[in-house]
Enzyme design. Structure first.
Site, PDB file in Angstrom:
ATOM      1  CG  HIS A   6      -1.998  -1.074   1.119  1.00  0.00           C
ATOM      2  ND1 HIS A   6      -1.869  -2.303   1.742  1.00  0.00           N
ATOM      3  CD2 HIS A   6      -3.180  -1.109   0.451  1.00  0.00           C
ATOM      4  CE1 HIS A   6      -2.936  -3.043   1.487  1.00  0.00           C
ATOM      5  NE2 HIS A   6      -3.746  -2.350   0.708  1.00  0.00           N
ATOM      6  CG  ASN A   7       4.009   0.849  -2.489  1.00  0.00           C
ATOM      7  OD1 ASN A   7       3.344   1.002  -3.515  1.00  0.00           O
ATOM      8  ND2 ASN A   7       4.748  -0.228  -2.276  1.00  0.00           N
ATOM      9  CG  PHE A   8       3.674   7.376  -4.907  1.00  0.00           C
ATOM     10  CD1 PHE A   8       2.604   8.267  -4.896  1.00  0.00           C
ATOM     11  CD2 PHE A   8       4.532   7.395  -5.998  1.00  0.00           C
ATOM     12  CE1 PHE A   8       2.392   9.160  -5.941  1.00  0.00           C
ATOM     13  CE2 PHE A   8       4.334   8.284  -7.049  1.00  0.00           C
ATOM     14  CZ  PHE A   8       3.264   9.162  -7.021  1.00  0.00           C
TER      15      PHE A   8
ATOM     16  CG  HIS B 223      -1.775   0.221  -4.102  1.00  0.00           C
ATOM     17  ND1 HIS B 223      -2.468  -0.719  -4.839  1.00  0.00           N
ATOM     18  CD2 HIS B 223      -2.681   0.750  -3.230  1.00  0.00           C
ATOM     19  CE1 HIS B 223      -3.727  -0.771  -4.433  1.00  0.00           C
ATOM     20  NE2 HIS B 223      -3.881   0.120  -3.457  1.00  0.00           N
TER      21      HIS B 223
ATOM     22  CG  ASP C 141      -4.932   2.196   0.206  1.00  0.00           C
ATOM     23  OD1 ASP C 141      -5.764   2.064   1.126  1.00  0.00           O
ATOM     24  OD2 ASP C 141      -4.773   1.344  -0.692  1.00  0.00           O
TER      25      ASP C 141
ATOM     26  CG  ASP D  50      -8.431  -0.526  -3.674  1.00  0.00           C
ATOM     27  OD1 ASP D  50      -7.191  -0.422  -3.723  1.00  0.00           O
ATOM     28  OD2 ASP D  50      -9.053  -0.746  -2.615  1.00  0.00           O
TER      29      ASP D  50
ATOM     30  CD  GLN E 214      -4.246 -13.182  -5.981  1.00  0.00           C
ATOM     31  OE1 GLN E 214      -4.542 -12.882  -4.826  1.00  0.00           O
ATOM     32  NE2 GLN E 214      -4.503 -12.398  -6.997  1.00  0.00           N
TER      33      GLN E 214
END
Length: 494
Positions: free
Chosen positions: A243-245, A247, A284, A393, A444
């Site tokens: 959940h970073n930049f 993403h 986020d 998302d 998955q």
């Protein structure tokens, strides 16, 4: 000394690069920047024979002339020209000046003769250099010795603030560049590869999205305010596995692509498009890498502040509007009061909708709405906007496997970090995050079958054009991971 030979085309000509295996990434990038006669802030990309992006780094795989790569400047200053072209122009100006002065005084002054000589000498040097060896990274065929940049002395790593300011400077230097039409069109598709773009480059592409949707004109957004806003958003994403930049960029890019693919510009107001794109960008912000279940079980400050109700999503919203509260970052500052209330309310609804605990509630509402969907109905539009943000998302599996699979590795790393912490603190362990119970394919297959396919199928009913773009790739991903899961089980039995 181990060397690597790269064959590539640039500006229509075939080139060959040879560099030492211990070259730094910066040296290799400078090498190819020189080959393309590009400026220090221009954006370069390398493509393989299939059109896929390659990472310009010392790890670039050696190739042959038959499989040569393609080097391209994808964002440049329209006023810039190649070095030889610039020298030609300078030469022409000198000839013009010489003619004018000779006509006035009857002879060419010594200073002009000297300048002409220097320009001609430098031009001959450039034209006679084989394979751009003047960059110092190619083999000098006269003595068969490899020349390379001297290793840079070890420098201490940049602090977080220094790294951010470095990204800011690069972004602002690049922000006036003209991105090629090919990249602008590719940016509108789900197959866009985020992995080969640096943080400053992604900020430039985000600026392109806001510009190409005409938000700056429609909402009177000053360019410097948009740039400040984008940079602050970048600063408020943490360096965590998933959940970073990057993403954030992927989700925003998918939203941008969906807007174009579904022709929403002719179906929704530009204000609603602004809500969706900005929600995707901010959805986020300041994510700590631990989900809502952990926040609630660990009784964190966020859980206490928001009474266990979507603590993360409420926090993301609060951080977004905290950034927008700064005048220099407020892209909404020229909206009317009514427009601002509409945008704020819409963003809050869209960001809160990304809480997966509300997934079935929102999807079921859309299922009821979809058969009788009316773009003039306010409630219908609101649920669609939530669905669009939700799809964006969790859209990684709609991308090519070469893009999607590394994201799964990042997600599992973040999941396993959480379950390890839960075990250490004696908290309930989230089952689908337990490294002792979860495998890559098993994580998955159920998610795709029970979450992605039902969601993507419903959206495709409203927009049939999305079947080939997002639904079919997700079906292929399910087949891929199902095969991997079967193979894993058979191997365990053997």
């Amino acid at each position: 000394m181990t060397t690597k030979i790269i064959h590539f085309t640039v500006n229509g000509r075939l080139e060959q690069a040879e560099f030492a295996a211990d070259c730094s990434a910066a040296d290799v990038k400078d090498l190819f920047r020189a080959a393309a006669e590009a400026g220090p802030h221009h954006i370069l990309k390398m493509y393989n024979t299939n059109g896929g992006l390659l990472n310009i780094s010392p790890q670039l795989e050696a190739n042959s002339e038959d499989s040569c790569y393609r080097l391209e400047v994808v964002a440049s200053d329209l006023k810039s020209v190649g070095m030889l072209t610039e020298l030609d122009s300078m030469e022409n100006r000198l000839h013009h000046l010489e003619s004018k002065v000779s006509g006035d005084v009857g002879q060419t002054p010594d200073v002009i003769c000297e300048l002409k000589s220097q320009v001609e000498s430098f031009k001959r040097k450039l034209e006679s250099v084989e394979h751009l060896s003047w960059m110092g990274l190619f083999k000098d065929h006269s003595d068969q010795q490899l020349a390379k940049f001297s290793p840079n002395p070890q420098t201490p790593p940049l602090s977080v603030e220094e790294e951010r300011q470095h990204v800011r400077r690069k972004f602002l230097n690049m922000s006036s560049l003209q991105v090629t039409e090919d990249v602008r069109e590719h940016l509108k598709t789900p197959i866009f590869d985020n992995w080969q773009w640096e943080e400053a480059e992604m900020l430039v592409l985000l600026q392109v999205m806001f510009t190409d949707l005409d938000f700056l004109t429609a909402f009177h957004i000053e360019l410097d305010v948009l740039q400040n806003f984008l940079f602050e958003v970048y600063c408020h994403y943490n360096s965590i596995p998933f959940h970073n930049f990057r993403h954030c960029f992927c989700v925003t890019q998918m939203m941008y692509g969906l807007i174009w693919l579904t022709e929403l510009r002719s179906k929704l107001s530009r204000t609603d498009l602004l809500i969706m794109l900005t929600s995707a960008l901010c959805h986020d912000l300041d994510h700590p890498g631990y989900n809502n279940v952990y926040q609630i079980n660990a009784q964190t400050d966020l859980a206490l502040r928001y009474n266990d109700i979507s603590p993360l999503e409420n926090h993301h919203c609060a951080v977004a509007f905290s950034i927008l509260s700064k005048p220099e970052c407020n892209i909404l500052r020229n909206l009317s009061c009514e427009q601002y209330k509409h945008v704020r309310g819409g963003m809050i609804k869209c960001i809160l909708a990304t809480d997966m605990a509300r997934h079935n509630e929102i999807l079921n509402k859309f299922k009821v709405t979809q058969p009788v969907f009316d773009f003039t109905n306010k409630e219908h539009k609101e649920v669609l906007m939530k669905i669009m943000v939700k799809v964006s998302d969790i859209s990684n599996e709609a991308r090519p496997m070469s893009v999607a699979e590394p994201w799964l590795d990042c997600l599992l790393q973040e999941f396993f970090n959480q379950s390890d912490t839960e075990k250490l603190k004696g908290l309930p362990v989230t089952p689908f995050m337990d490294r002792d119970k979860v495998s890559k394919p098993s994580s998955q297959t159920s998610f795709i079958r029970f979450v992605l396919l039902p969601l993507f199928t419903e959206l495709t009913k409203l927009f049939p054009c999305l079947e080939q773009h997002i639904l079919e790739p997700v079906r292929r991903a399910l087949e891929y991971y199902s095969d991997m899961e079967r193979a894993s089980k058979e191997e365990a039995k053997a």
